[in-house]
Design an enzyme around this catalytic site. Sequence first.
Site, PDB file in Angstrom:
ATOM      1  N   HIS A   1      20.292 -99.446 -55.696  1.00 47.98           N
ATOM      2  CA  HIS A   1      20.686 -98.165 -55.127  1.00 47.98           C
ATOM      3  C   HIS A   1      20.015 -97.908 -53.780  1.00 47.98           C
ATOM      4  O   HIS A   1      20.551 -97.200 -52.940  1.00 47.98           O
ATOM      5  CB  HIS A   1      20.310 -97.053 -56.103  1.00 47.98           C
ATOM      6  CG  HIS A   1      21.201 -95.859 -56.005  1.00 47.98           C
ATOM      7  ND1 HIS A   1      22.456 -95.837 -56.544  1.00 47.98           N
ATOM      8  CD2 HIS A   1      21.027 -94.661 -55.401  1.00 47.98           C
ATOM      9  CE1 HIS A   1      23.013 -94.664 -56.288  1.00 47.98           C
ATOM     10  NE2 HIS A   1      22.164 -93.934 -55.589  1.00 47.98           N
TER      11      HIS A   1
ATOM     12  N   ARG B   1      22.163 -98.884 -50.883  1.00 47.82           N
ATOM     13  CA  ARG B   1      23.217 -97.895 -50.658  1.00 47.82           C
ATOM     14  C   ARG B   1      22.620 -96.697 -49.912  1.00 47.82           C
ATOM     15  O   ARG B   1      23.194 -96.159 -48.979  1.00 47.82           O
ATOM     16  CB  ARG B   1      23.744 -97.467 -52.029  1.00 47.82           C
ATOM     17  CG  ARG B   1      24.783 -96.371 -52.028  1.00 47.82           C
ATOM     18  CD  ARG B   1      25.343 -96.275 -53.446  1.00 47.82           C
ATOM     19  NE  ARG B   1      26.047 -95.041 -53.716  1.00 47.82           N
ATOM     20  CZ  ARG B   1      27.306 -94.797 -53.388  1.00 47.82           C
ATOM     21  NH1 ARG B   1      28.014 -95.699 -52.726  1.00 47.82           N
ATOM     22  NH2 ARG B   1      27.884 -93.651 -53.710  1.00 47.82           N
TER      23      ARG B   1
ATOM     24  N   HIS C   1      31.470 -90.172 -52.529  1.00 48.98           N
ATOM     25  CA  HIS C   1      30.947 -88.997 -53.237  1.00 48.98           C
ATOM     26  C   HIS C   1      32.071 -88.004 -53.452  1.00 48.98           C
ATOM     27  O   HIS C   1      32.815 -87.698 -52.516  1.00 48.98           O
ATOM     28  CB  HIS C   1      29.877 -88.298 -52.379  1.00 48.98           C
ATOM     29  CG  HIS C   1      28.577 -89.015 -52.364  1.00 48.98           C
ATOM     30  ND1 HIS C   1      27.600 -88.765 -51.425  1.00 48.98           N
ATOM     31  CD2 HIS C   1      28.069 -89.969 -53.171  1.00 48.98           C
ATOM     32  CE1 HIS C   1      26.554 -89.539 -51.667  1.00 48.98           C
ATOM     33  NE2 HIS C   1      26.821 -90.280 -52.716  1.00 48.98           N
TER      34      HIS C   1
ATOM     35  N   TYR D   1      20.975 -86.506 -48.047  1.00 43.03           N
ATOM     36  CA  TYR D   1      20.517 -87.286 -46.905  1.00 43.03           C
ATOM     37  C   TYR D   1      20.053 -86.409 -45.758  1.00 43.03           C
ATOM     38  O   TYR D   1      19.127 -86.741 -45.058  1.00 43.03           O
ATOM     39  CB  TYR D   1      21.627 -88.233 -46.429  1.00 43.03           C
ATOM     40  CG  TYR D   1      21.904 -89.268 -47.468  1.00 43.03           C
ATOM     41  CD1 TYR D   1      20.984 -90.285 -47.710  1.00 43.03           C
ATOM     42  CD2 TYR D   1      23.048 -89.216 -48.255  1.00 43.03           C
ATOM     43  CE1 TYR D   1      21.209 -91.228 -48.697  1.00 43.03           C
ATOM     44  CE2 TYR D   1      23.274 -90.160 -49.248  1.00 43.03           C
ATOM     45  CZ  TYR D   1      22.351 -91.159 -49.457  1.00 43.03           C
ATOM     46  OH  TYR D   1      22.568 -92.077 -50.426  1.00 43.03           O
TER      47      TYR D   1
ATOM     48  N   LYS E   1      33.700 -94.542 -59.230  1.00 39.81           N
ATOM     49  CA  LYS E   1      33.598 -93.794 -60.476  1.00 39.81           C
ATOM     50  C   LYS E   1      34.875 -93.022 -60.739  1.00 39.81           C
ATOM     51  O   LYS E   1      35.553 -92.585 -59.826  1.00 39.81           O
ATOM     52  CB  LYS E   1      32.437 -92.804 -60.371  1.00 39.81           C
ATOM     53  CG  LYS E   1      31.104 -93.460 -60.506  1.00 39.81           C
ATOM     54  CD  LYS E   1      30.034 -92.422 -60.753  1.00 39.81           C
ATOM     55  CE  LYS E   1      30.394 -91.103 -60.123  1.00 39.81           C
ATOM     56  NZ  LYS E   1      29.282 -90.249 -59.841  1.00 39.81           N
TER      57      LYS E   1
ATOM     58  N   ARG F   1      27.750 -99.004 -54.970  1.00 41.90           N
ATOM     59  CA  ARG F   1      26.938 -98.810 -56.173  1.00 41.90           C
ATOM     60  C   ARG F   1      26.828-100.177 -56.842  1.00 41.90           C
ATOM     61  O   ARG F   1      27.724-101.007 -56.703  1.00 41.90           O
ATOM     62  CB  ARG F   1      27.623 -97.863 -57.150  1.00 41.90           C
ATOM     63  CG  ARG F   1      27.849 -96.469 -56.607  1.00 41.90           C
ATOM     64  CD  ARG F   1      28.576 -95.593 -57.632  1.00 41.90           C
ATOM     65  NE  ARG F   1      28.719 -94.229 -57.139  1.00 41.90           N
ATOM     66  CZ  ARG F   1      29.820 -93.726 -56.603  1.00 41.90           C
ATOM     67  NH1 ARG F   1      30.907 -94.483 -56.496  1.00 41.90           N
ATOM     68  NH2 ARG F   1      29.867 -92.479 -56.185  1.00 41.90           N
TER      69      ARG F   1
END
Length: 307
Positions: A249, A252, A275, A284, A177, A153
């Site tokens: 992004h 990525r 994730h 995806y 995150k 990210r």
Amino acid sequence: KNTNMNWSEKITDFSNFLKFEKSFSDNTLDAYVRDIKKLESFATEELDNVSPQDISYENLQEFIYQLSKKKISERSQARGISSIKAFFKFLLEEEYRDDNPSSLLEGPKLGLYLPDTLSMDDIDRIIDSVDKKTDIGQRNQCILEVLYGCGLRVSELVDLKISNINFKEKFIVVEGKGEKMRLVPLASSTAEYLQDYIKNVRSKIKINKKHEDIVFLNTRGTNMSRVIVFIIIKELTQKAGINKNISPHTFRHSFATHLLQNGADLRFIQEMLGHSSITTTQVYTHLQTEELRNVILNFHPRNRKTA
């Protein structure tokens, strides 16, 4: 974290996204940002300080209901709803949320922001358009290689620390995150770009004390802002003559798509991307299904004669 910080940071990110990636005009941009700021004050005052991460569909409905009671034209109400939808689509794509609380709101239909994917060829063209003769060019090339080679990210990229790169074992530690750590394998070529940059370019900079461990520095010796990374990528994409909506992004996104196309398992990709939920990674597979569908429609002999 203080939720107001949370709102203002996300609103700034959203505004950069609209400006650099969606090329919104200043007027439209200001209008969208004003709408979200209204939502922010509603969240702060009426909803007990709820953050953009936790606000729910019911909360948003309540907000829109309150809007409709004020004497605002229908057009402004409709725009308010598109702003909210755009904002939460953005938060979903930036993986700040795993769901979109606004998707059921009735309002003007906006095309889903499924980010454009770059082909391997596109990525080469963008990297080729960097001026490798300058220090900044070498830094930017390294940034692109790391974004695409490791699927980071943009926030993880600008915070990347030298002490988190393990050249010997070929991996980097990424602080993602929610303080989650993950290990991402480092391809030899990416490792070489990093070593070159650190040894030959970064070493010339007079480094600010606070940023001695930060990998990517600006000419003032401090860490780079996310906005600058947006701008660098936008300029290089234009220079390469690629007209897609590209942001940090996208690299990525392309990292994940190319892994999937080459047969990597979805769980592995989920782990690489950090994730927290597999549903985020499943986006995806939707892209893949869509692509497969088009390939079949275009190339299957039964369909060819109707075309």
